[in-house]
Every structure is written in structure tokens, then in C-alpha cells.
Write an enzyme that holds these catalytic residues in place. Structure first.
Site, PDB file in Angstrom:
ATOM      1  N   GLU A 258       0.233  -5.248   1.559  1.00 12.90           N
ATOM      2  CA  GLU A 258       0.037  -5.272   0.101  1.00 12.90           C
ATOM      3  C   GLU A 258      -1.374  -4.837  -0.242  1.00 12.90           C
ATOM      4  O   GLU A 258      -2.317  -5.293   0.420  1.00 12.90           O
ATOM      5  CB  GLU A 258       0.323  -6.677  -0.437  1.00 12.90           C
ATOM      6  CG  GLU A 258       1.789  -7.035  -0.313  1.00 12.90           C
ATOM      7  CD  GLU A 258       2.146  -8.379  -0.943  1.00 12.90           C
ATOM      8  OE1 GLU A 258       1.288  -8.999  -1.602  1.00 12.90           O
ATOM      9  OE2 GLU A 258       3.297  -8.803  -0.768  1.00 12.90           O
ATOM     10  N   HIS A 276       4.629  -8.229  -6.113  1.00 13.71           N
ATOM     11  CA  HIS A 276       4.198  -9.620  -5.841  1.00 13.71           C
ATOM     12  C   HIS A 276       3.828 -10.360  -7.135  1.00 13.71           C
ATOM     13  O   HIS A 276       2.688 -10.778  -7.321  1.00 13.71           O
ATOM     14  CB  HIS A 276       3.017  -9.627  -4.863  1.00 13.71           C
ATOM     15  CG  HIS A 276       2.851 -10.961  -4.170  1.00 13.71           C
ATOM     16  ND1 HIS A 276       2.311 -11.103  -2.934  1.00 13.71           N
ATOM     17  CD2 HIS A 276       3.160 -12.219  -4.572  1.00 13.71           C
ATOM     18  CE1 HIS A 276       2.289 -12.378  -2.594  1.00 13.71           C
ATOM     19  NE2 HIS A 276       2.804 -13.083  -3.584  1.00 13.71           N
TER      20      HIS A 276
HETATM   21  C1  MLT Z   1       1.906 -17.806  -4.128  1.00 13.88           C
HETATM   22  O1  MLT Z   1       1.798 -17.977  -2.921  1.00 13.88           O
HETATM   23  O2  MLT Z   1       1.459 -18.618  -4.958  1.00 13.88           O
HETATM   24  C2  MLT Z   1       2.617 -16.611  -4.667  1.00 13.88           C
HETATM   25  O3  MLT Z   1       3.070 -15.785  -3.678  1.00 13.88           O
HETATM   26  C3  MLT Z   1       1.856 -15.903  -5.720  1.00 13.88           C
HETATM   27  C4  MLT Z   1       0.662 -15.143  -5.265  1.00 13.88           C
HETATM   28  O4  MLT Z   1       0.313 -15.118  -4.091  1.00 13.88           O
HETATM   29  O5  MLT Z   1       0.020 -14.526  -6.113  1.00 13.88           O
END
Ligand code: MLT
Length: 303
Positions: A258, A276
Site C-alpha cells: 500500500e 483501505h
Molecule cells: C485499522 O486498522 O484501523 C484499519 O485498517 C484502518 C486503517 O488502518 O486506516
């Protein structure tokens, strides 16, 4: 006065509340090269996913004032927990805040892949009218296999049940007494589900959970949704399964790398993708802000 570094942004209300409570707040993202050194002067660090608190960063911060790291979100895979604990630094997250948002996104992807929503949007904008091509399926009456029955899994299970789905689940901690849905061993769940939705962290020790072997166990024409972590699913194996038709569609919010670099995957006509954004709702972000404030307040009151 305790000093807080907010590295990846935080709701304005939460920052104002911290200032009102007497904390000094610096809202700034430092490059990883200088982050460790900078951290020496802060008592707490608040991050989202962009800041990586690695062993190296923590080594550079060692001997400083840092006592608390808060991940404003659920996954703490961007923090080297072991090194933090070795230095006596407490690590917290905000596990309650975004469950409904992530569960709703998983559902949105289920609808999207079942009814070609993303692909229709794309092709219509290119002037195509593929009415015949986009015959989908109803999700009502289908079996949803949830892997990971934590807060998000439970929220999704309730919503899916209300939509007429039959929910089954698997969890690394086994059957849970307070969960009314049927528990199945992983391979049985894979064989029985029309839709699989993943709500587990990436397990560094055991590696990727859904590989070619697991995809092969799934029903022909099943769908898979990943709003957990990219590395939980082998993207190459998934692409093969999508190409062969073994898997009818995939809803993907998280990627092995990512920002995503797998262009072939996101351009696949049977993939619904988002960058994401599981926790990216106003409600989740407000709740995350509130939870961060409450964690900081509790922690420093008890010091
Ligand atoms: C999280 O772990 O809270 C979610 O995947 C959201 C993020 O990482 O932005």
C-alpha cells in the site's frame, strides 16, 4: 505539561479536547529518518497507518520521554510491539471505534461483486450498456463465512443476518460461547461458504492465511472479501482463481503493498476495490478521536 505528537492527523475536536485537558499537542508528520530523534521530546505518540514505528525508530527514541503509543485505529501492525515493550512503552489502539464502518464496507463490497456495481460504473462511463452481461446474484439466502469473529466480524454477522444471509464463522480462539452462529473449522467453512469475509490480522508467524490451497477448497463461484490486511490473501493466487472463474468476485480494501501496486488485480472486471478506507467514515473518525482522548487521559492520570 505532557507533550503529545500526532503524526498522521486526528479529528480537530480530539486535538482541542487534549489541549483543553492541559496537554501540549504537536500535529506534524516527521520523516522516518528524524522521527526517532524527535520522539525523545514527546510523552506520547498518536499514529494512524502512515507512520511506521519500527525497531530502528524506537532505538533512536530510546532514553527519551516516550511512554505511550496509540494507534488511532485497530491494526497495530505498523508498530514494533516487541521493541516498544522492551523499552517499557505502552501500546494502545482504539478497537471499538470503527467496527460498524468496516463491517458496512465489507457488505458494500459484497453487494458490489454480487451485482457488478464497480464494473458497471466504469463501463457505463466508457459508453457501454452491458445489461445482459451483468446478471448477478442475490446475497439473501447465501451462506457467509466470517473468518475472525471479533468486533467487526460480529457487527457484520448481525447486519448480514438482517439481510437474510446464513452466517457461519471461524476464529483462531475457537468457538465463542456468546456467539450464536455456527462455528466451523477453517477448511469446512471454506467449503461451505458462498461468501467469505476476512476480519483477522496478518499473522507474521504463520504467514498468509488464504493461499492457492485454501482458494481451491472454496465453492466454485464463491466470493471473497478482504477488508482486513492485504497479506492475509495471496494476491497472485487470487488473480489466478478469478481468471479461472473458481472465484466469482473479490471485494478488496487492503493490499499486499500500500499504496497498491498490483494494477492487474484492481483492473480485474470481477474485483471491487477501495483504497483501505474501512475506517474512513465521519462517525468512526469521531469515535476514534474520542477513544484516543480517553486513552491519553486515563494513562496520564494514573502516572
Ligand atoms: C485499522 O486498522 O484501523 C484499519 O485498517 C484502518 C486503517 O488502518 O486506516
Amino acid at each position: 505539561m505532557y507533550k503529545i505528537l500526532v503524526s498522521d492527523g486526528l479529528q480537530e475536536n480530539a486535538i482541542n479536547e487534549l489541549i483543553k485537558l492541559g496537554f501540549s499537542v504537536t500535529d506534524e508528520h516527521y520523516d522516518k529518518v528524524i522521527l526517532g530523534e524527535k520522539l525523545k521530546e514527546f510523552d506520547a505518540l498518536v499514529i494512524r497507518s502512515a507512520t511506521k514505528v519500527t525497531k530502528e525508530v524506537l532505538e533512536k527514541a530510546s532514553g527519551g520521554k516516550l511512554k505511550l503509543i496509540i494507534r488511532a485505529g485497530v491494526g497495530i501492525d505498523n508498530i514494533d510491539i516487541y521493541s516498544a515493550h522492551e523499552q517499557g512503552i505502552t501500546v494502545k489502539n482504539t478497537p471499538n471505534a470503527s467496527s460498524d464502518s468496516v463491517a458496512e464496507l465489507a457488505l458494500a463490497h459484497m453487494f458490489a461483486v454480487a451485482r457488478f456495481i464497480g464494473t458497471s460504473n466504469y463501463t457505463m462511463r466508457n459508453g457501454e450498456w452491458n445489461k445482459k452481461k451483468y446478471e448477478g446474484i442475490e446475497i439473501s439466502g447465501k451462506t457467509l463465512g466470517i473468518i475472525g469473529m471479533g468486533r467487526i466480524g460480529k457487527s457484520l454477522a448481525n447486519k448480514a443476518t438482517a439481510l437474510g444471509m446464513n452466517v457461519i464463522y471461524n476464529d483462531v480462539f475457537g468457538k465463542q460461547d456468546d456467539v450464536k452462529y455456527e462455528f466451523l473449522e477453517l477448511n469446512d467453512l471454506l467449503r461451505k461458504s458462498d461468501f467469505i469475509s476476512l476480519h483477522v490480522p496478518y499473522d507474521k508467524e504463520n504467514g498468509t492465511l488464504i493461499r492457492k490451497e485454501e482458494l481451491n477448497l472454496m465453492k466454485d463461484g464463491a466470493y471473497i472479501i478482504n477488508c482486513a490486511r492485504g497479506k492475509v490473501v495471496d494476491e497472485e493466487a487470487l488473480l489466478e482463481a478469478l481468471d479461472s472463474g473458481k472465484i466469482a468476485g473479490a471485494g478488496i480494501d487492503v493490499f499486499e503493498v500500500e499504496p497498491n501496486t498490483n494494477e492487474i488485480l484492481v483492473n480485474h472486471p470481477r474485483v471491487s476495490c477501495t483504497p483501505h478506507i474501512g475506517a474512513s467514515t465521519m462517525e468512526a473518525q469521531d469515535r476514534i478521536g474520542e477513544e484516543v482522548v480517553s486513552v491519553i487521559k486515563d494513562f496520564f492520570t494514573k502516572l
